[in-house]
Write a protein that holds these residues in place. Structure first.
Motif, mmCIF file in Angstrom:
data_model
loop_
_atom_site.group_PDB
_atom_site.id
_atom_site.type_symbol
_atom_site.label_atom_id
_atom_site.label_comp_id
_atom_site.label_asym_id
_atom_site.label_seq_id
_atom_site.Cartn_x
_atom_site.Cartn_y
_atom_site.Cartn_z
ATOM 1 N N GLY A 86 0.793 -1.223 0.000
ATOM 2 C CA GLY A 86 0.000 0.000 0.000
ATOM 3 C C GLY A 86 0.823 1.270 0.000
ATOM 4 N N ASP A 87 2.134 1.164 0.194
ATOM 5 C CA ASP A 87 2.984 2.355 0.160
ATOM 6 C C ASP A 87 2.983 2.950 -1.243
ATOM 7 O OD1 ASP A 87 3.665 2.116 2.813
ATOM 8 O OD2 ASP A 87 5.704 1.403 2.458
ATOM 9 N N SER A 88 3.266 4.244 -1.313
ATOM 10 C CA SER A 88 3.412 4.902 -2.619
ATOM 11 C C SER A 88 4.802 5.530 -2.681
ATOM 12 C CB SER A 88 2.329 5.964 -2.820
ATOM 13 O OG SER A 88 2.471 6.991 -1.872
ATOM 14 N N VAL A 89 5.421 5.394 -3.856
ATOM 15 C CA VAL A 89 6.767 5.924 -4.064
ATOM 16 C C VAL A 89 6.737 6.763 -5.337
ATOM 17 C CG1 VAL A 89 9.206 5.386 -4.345
ATOM 18 C CG2 VAL A 89 7.762 3.875 -2.971
ATOM 19 N N LEU A 90 7.184 7.999 -5.216
ATOM 20 C CA LEU A 90 7.210 8.936 -6.328
ATOM 21 C C LEU A 90 8.655 9.286 -6.646
ATOM 22 C CD1 LEU A 90 5.928 11.081 -8.243
ATOM 23 C CD2 LEU A 90 5.717 12.566 -6.237
ATOM 24 N N PHE A 91 9.024 9.154 -7.926
ATOM 25 C CA PHE A 91 10.352 9.538 -8.401
ATOM 26 C C PHE A 91 10.173 10.792 -9.248
ATOM 27 C CE2 PHE A 91 10.551 4.994 -7.701
ATOM 28 C CZ PHE A 91 11.774 4.820 -7.076
ATOM 29 N N ILE A 92 10.869 11.878 -8.874
ATOM 30 C CA ILE A 92 10.748 13.145 -9.596
ATOM 31 C C ILE A 92 12.130 13.609 -10.044
ATOM 32 C CG2 ILE A 92 9.995 15.556 -9.473
ATOM 33 C CD1 ILE A 92 8.304 14.767 -7.022
ATOM 34 N N SER A 93 12.268 13.860 -11.333
ATOM 35 C CA SER A 93 13.514 14.420 -11.837
ATOM 36 C C SER A 93 13.492 15.929 -11.608
ATOM 37 C CB SER A 93 13.671 14.136 -13.330
ATOM 38 O OG SER A 93 14.811 14.805 -13.821
ATOM 39 N N THR A 94 14.600 16.440 -11.079
ATOM 40 C CA THR A 94 14.717 17.885 -10.883
ATOM 41 C C THR A 94 15.606 18.488 -11.957
ATOM 42 O OG1 THR A 94 16.608 17.657 -9.400
ATOM 43 C CG2 THR A 94 14.413 17.681 -8.395
ATOM 44 N N LEU A 95 16.085 17.669 -12.867
ATOM 45 C CA LEU A 95 16.982 18.135 -13.933
ATOM 46 C C LEU A 95 16.185 18.394 -15.195
ATOM 47 C CD1 LEU A 95 19.870 15.592 -13.367
ATOM 48 C CD2 LEU A 95 19.625 17.885 -12.419
ATOM 49 N N HIS A 96 16.335 19.578 -15.739
ATOM 50 C CA HIS A 96 15.601 19.956 -16.957
ATOM 51 C C HIS A 96 16.539 20.688 -17.884
ATOM 52 C CE1 HIS A 96 11.804 18.875 -15.045
ATOM 53 N NE2 HIS A 96 12.236 19.518 -13.970
ATOM 54 N N GLY A 97 16.338 20.498 -19.161
ATOM 55 C CA GLY A 97 17.136 21.235 -20.147
ATOM 56 C C GLY A 97 16.683 22.693 -20.218
ATOM 57 N N GLY A 98 17.474 23.495 -20.865
ATOM 58 C CA GLY A 98 17.075 24.893 -20.913
ATOM 59 C C GLY A 98 17.620 25.591 -22.127
#
Length: 98
Positions: A86-98
């Motif tokens: 029932g756990d939830s795990v979120l992976f978020i990239s903080t790297l973005h091109g510009g």
């Protein structure tokens, strides 16, 4: 055990079918699995290409936030955080091109 996994901030682009959400079943051998086990599973079974952009040395690459049940994993035990059904795990990239 079954956990909900979500990818955001561009992480979904590395996944098969560009998936954003999935349910993952991990085996609980003697103890409940850890986020490290989940990372290995995702790297080996879900990442479609450029696995090195997702993980190295059984942890996520710098620039990827890991949120377990709405809490930064660094507040818990990092990659050694134990997971429960029932756990939830979120992976978020903080790297973005510009």
């Amino acid at each position: 055990i079954t956990v909900s996994v979500e990818f955001s901030g561009g992480m979904e682009l590395l996944m098969k079918d560009k998936t954003q959400k999935l349910q993952v079943e991990l085996a609980a051998v003697e103890e409940s699995p850890t986020v490290r086990d989940l990372i290995r599973y995702i790297r080996d079974n879900v990442v479609a290409e450029k696995k090195e952009l997702f993980s190295k040395n059984d942890t996520v690459c710098p620039g990827i936030l890991v949120i377990v049940n709405e809490v930064d994993w660094e507040v818990e035990d990092g990659a050694d955080t134990r997971l429960e059904t029932g756990d939830s795990v979120l992976f978020i990239s903080t790297l973005h091109g510009g």
